[in-house]
Design a protein around this motif. Structure first.
Motif, PDB file in Angstrom:
ATOM      1  N   LEU A   1       0.833  -1.207   0.000  1.00 47.14           N
ATOM      2  CA  LEU A   1       0.000   0.000   0.000  1.00 47.14           C
ATOM      3  C   LEU A   1       0.863   1.251   0.000  1.00 47.14           C
ATOM      4  N   LEU A   2       1.877   1.251   0.850  1.00 48.22           N
ATOM      5  CA  LEU A   2       2.778   2.407   0.916  1.00 48.22           C
ATOM      6  C   LEU A   2       3.500   2.618  -0.408  1.00 48.22           C
ATOM      7  N   PHE A   3       3.960   1.545  -1.024  1.00 46.58           N
ATOM      8  CA  PHE A   3       4.682   1.637  -2.300  1.00 46.58           C
ATOM      9  C   PHE A   3       3.810   2.280  -3.381  1.00 46.58           C
ATOM     10  N   PHE A   4       2.509   1.960  -3.355  1.00 45.08           N
ATOM     11  CA  PHE A   4       1.603   2.502  -4.362  1.00 45.08           C
ATOM     12  C   PHE A   4       0.943   3.808  -3.944  1.00 45.08           C
ATOM     13  N   GLY A   5       1.454   4.437  -2.894  1.00 42.75           N
ATOM     14  CA  GLY A   5       1.010   5.779  -2.545  1.00 42.75           C
ATOM     15  C   GLY A   5      -0.148   5.864  -1.570  1.00 42.75           C
ATOM     16  N   GLN A   6      -0.542   4.751  -0.977  1.00 41.68           N
ATOM     17  CA  GLN A   6      -1.594   4.765   0.035  1.00 41.68           C
ATOM     18  C   GLN A   6      -0.933   4.785   1.398  1.00 41.68           C
ATOM     19  N   GLY A   7      -1.439   5.538   2.315  1.00 41.49           N
ATOM     20  CA  GLY A   7      -0.864   5.546   3.648  1.00 41.49           C
ATOM     21  C   GLY A   7      -1.357   6.718   4.465  1.00 41.49           C
ATOM     22  N   ILE A   8      -0.983   6.703   5.726  1.00 38.34           N
ATOM     23  CA  ILE A   8      -1.353   7.761   6.654  1.00 38.34           C
ATOM     24  C   ILE A   8      -0.262   8.833   6.615  1.00 38.34           C
ATOM     25  N   ALA A   9      -0.672  10.067   6.424  1.00 40.75           N
ATOM     26  CA  ALA A   9       0.291  11.168   6.370  1.00 40.75           C
ATOM     27  C   ALA A   9       0.639  11.606   7.785  1.00 40.75           C
ATOM     28  N   ALA A  10       1.933  11.574   8.101  1.00 40.64           N
ATOM     29  CA  ALA A  10       2.415  12.026   9.403  1.00 40.64           C
ATOM     30  C   ALA A  10       3.878  12.431   9.236  1.00 40.64           C
ATOM     31  N   PRO A  11       4.339  13.370  10.044  1.00 43.01           N
ATOM     32  CA  PRO A  11       5.727  13.830   9.903  1.00 43.01           C
ATOM     33  C   PRO A  11       6.744  12.814  10.426  1.00 43.01           C
ATOM     34  N   PHE A  12       7.983  13.013  10.001  1.00 39.95           N
ATOM     35  CA  PHE A  12       9.139  12.266  10.500  1.00 39.95           C
ATOM     36  C   PHE A  12       9.063  10.765  10.244  1.00 39.95           C
ATOM     37  N   GLY A  13       8.385  10.335   9.213  1.00 34.31           N
ATOM     38  CA  GLY A  13       8.306   8.913   8.899  1.00 34.31           C
ATOM     39  C   GLY A  13       7.335   8.126   9.753  1.00 34.31           C
ATOM     40  N   PHE A  14       6.632   8.812  10.644  1.00 34.53           N
ATOM     41  CA  PHE A  14       5.660   8.109  11.486  1.00 34.53           C
ATOM     42  C   PHE A  14       4.494   7.574  10.667  1.00 34.53           C
ATOM     43  N   GLY A  15       4.272   8.164   9.498  1.00 32.15           N
ATOM     44  CA  GLY A  15       3.189   7.704   8.632  1.00 32.15           C
ATOM     45  C   GLY A  15       3.366   6.254   8.213  1.00 32.15           C
ATOM     46  N   ILE A  16       4.615   5.873   7.986  1.00 33.35           N
ATOM     47  CA  ILE A  16       4.896   4.489   7.601  1.00 33.35           C
ATOM     48  C   ILE A  16       4.508   3.555   8.740  1.00 33.35           C
ATOM     49  N   LEU A  17       4.969   3.879   9.941  1.00 31.16           N
ATOM     50  CA  LEU A  17       4.651   3.040  11.101  1.00 31.16           C
ATOM     51  C   LEU A  17       3.151   3.019  11.387  1.00 31.16           C
ATOM     52  N   LEU A  18       2.514   4.168  11.310  1.00 32.23           N
ATOM     53  CA  LEU A  18       1.074   4.227  11.558  1.00 32.23           C
ATOM     54  C   LEU A  18       0.299   3.414  10.526  1.00 32.23           C
ATOM     55  N   THR A  19       0.716   3.494   9.273  1.00 36.32           N
ATOM     56  CA  THR A  19       0.043   2.738   8.215  1.00 36.32           C
ATOM     57  C   THR A  19       0.184   1.244   8.458  1.00 36.32           C
ATOM     58  N   LEU A  20       1.405   0.794   8.751  1.00 39.31           N
ATOM     59  CA  LEU A  20       1.617  -0.636   8.995  1.00 39.31           C
ATOM     60  C   LEU A  20       0.844  -1.099  10.229  1.00 39.31           C
ATOM     61  N   PHE A  21       0.856  -0.291  11.286  1.00 40.72           N
ATOM     62  CA  PHE A  21       0.121  -0.630  12.497  1.00 40.72           C
ATOM     63  C   PHE A  21      -1.376  -0.716  12.202  1.00 40.72           C
ATOM     64  N   TYR A  22      -1.878   0.222  11.414  1.00 41.83           N
ATOM     65  CA  TYR A  22      -3.298   0.243  11.073  1.00 41.83           C
ATOM     66  C   TYR A  22      -3.672  -0.984  10.249  1.00 41.83           C
ATOM     67  N   VAL A  23      -2.888  -1.298   9.227  1.00 45.87           N
ATOM     68  CA  VAL A  23      -3.182  -2.443   8.364  1.00 45.87           C
ATOM     69  C   VAL A  23      -3.189  -3.734   9.165  1.00 45.87           C
ATOM     70  N   VAL A  24      -2.142  -3.978   9.930  1.00 41.38           N
ATOM     71  CA  VAL A  24      -2.064  -5.211  10.723  1.00 41.38           C
ATOM     72  C   VAL A  24      -3.187  -5.239  11.761  1.00 41.38           C
ATOM     73  N   GLY A  25      -3.470  -4.119  12.400  1.00 39.50           N
ATOM     74  CA  GLY A  25      -4.548  -4.073  13.389  1.00 39.50           C
ATOM     75  C   GLY A  25      -5.916  -4.327  12.781  1.00 39.50           C
ATOM     76  N   ALA A  26      -6.169  -3.735  11.629  1.00 43.12           N
ATOM     77  CA  ALA A  26      -7.472  -3.915  10.972  1.00 43.12           C
ATOM     78  C   ALA A  26      -7.668  -5.354  10.532  1.00 43.12           C
ATOM     79  N   ILE A  27      -6.628  -5.972  10.014  1.00 43.09           N
ATOM     80  CA  ILE A  27      -6.735  -7.365   9.574  1.00 43.09           C
ATOM     81  C   ILE A  27      -7.012  -8.276  10.756  1.00 43.09           C
ATOM     82  N   ASN A  28      -6.364  -8.048  11.859  1.00 39.03           N
ATOM     83  CA  ASN A  28      -6.500  -8.936  13.023  1.00 39.03           C
ATOM     84  C   ASN A  28      -7.694  -8.599  13.893  1.00 39.03           C
ATOM     85  N   ALA A  29      -8.373  -7.500  13.628  1.00 44.47           N
ATOM     86  CA  ALA A  29      -9.553  -7.139  14.407  1.00 44.47           C
ATOM     87  C   ALA A  29     -10.760  -7.982  14.022  1.00 44.47           C
ATOM     88  N   ILE A  30     -10.701  -8.605  12.877  1.00 46.55           N
ATOM     89  CA  ILE A  30     -11.844  -9.393  12.382  1.00 46.55           C
ATOM     90  C   ILE A  30     -11.859 -10.743  13.044  1.00 46.55           C
TER      91      ILE A  30
END
Length: 144
Positions: free
Chosen positions: A115-144
């Motif tokens: 998702l990040l490679f194709f331009g989807q992700g959470i916008a946040a400063p200092f590279g936190f967007g990458i971590l937030l996006t990965l945390f969100y994706v893994v959390g959303a998948i495992n919430a089901i």
């Protein structure tokens, strides 16, 4: 307005596809049988095909959006589709044969990275967007 139409189409696809996939799952014996496993929350066999139904519905909806919407950057839809396929493949493998938790986690992180490679992700400063996006994706998948 378009989002509401896509939501309605997704709901309609869900209502139509899930009973078909469920019936096929019962006929093929693709079931989760509780047996003596105390970790199973159900007492009767249930279809193992939720991931297959999700992939069918998700793929059809992404295809509909791809063909009908005037999105300038359609590569984002491609990234979304690729991430969904990867997660679905590992979900089906986990249903058929137990997959290690680290392997599943790796597939979920890989989906987030796609998702990040194709331009989807959470916008946040200092590279936190990458971590937030990965945390969100893994959390959303495992919430089901």
């Amino acid at each position: 307005m378009k989002e509401g139409i896509y939501l309605a189409i997704g709901f309609l696809l869900t209502v139509l596809v899930i009973p078909i996939v469920k019936r096929i799952s019962f006929e093929a014996g693709y079931l989760d049988r509780p047996g003596d496993n105390p970790l199973k929350a159900h007492s009767l066999p249930i279809p193992h095909s939720g991931c297959i139904a999700f992939l069918c519905i998700f793929s059809l909806l992404v295809l509909i959006v791809f063909l009908t919407d005037d999105i300038a950057d359609k590569s984002k839809l491609f990234g979304l589709m690729m991430g969904g396929i990867i997660v679905s493949i590992f979900g089906i493998l986990d249903d058929l044969k137990q997959v290690y938790a680290t392997t599943r986690l790796g597939s979920e992180v890989l989906a987030g990275m796609i998702l990040l490679f194709f331009g989807q992700g959470i916008a946040a400063p200092f590279g936190f967007g990458i971590l937030l996006t990965l945390f969100y994706v893994v959390g959303a998948i495992n919430a089901i």
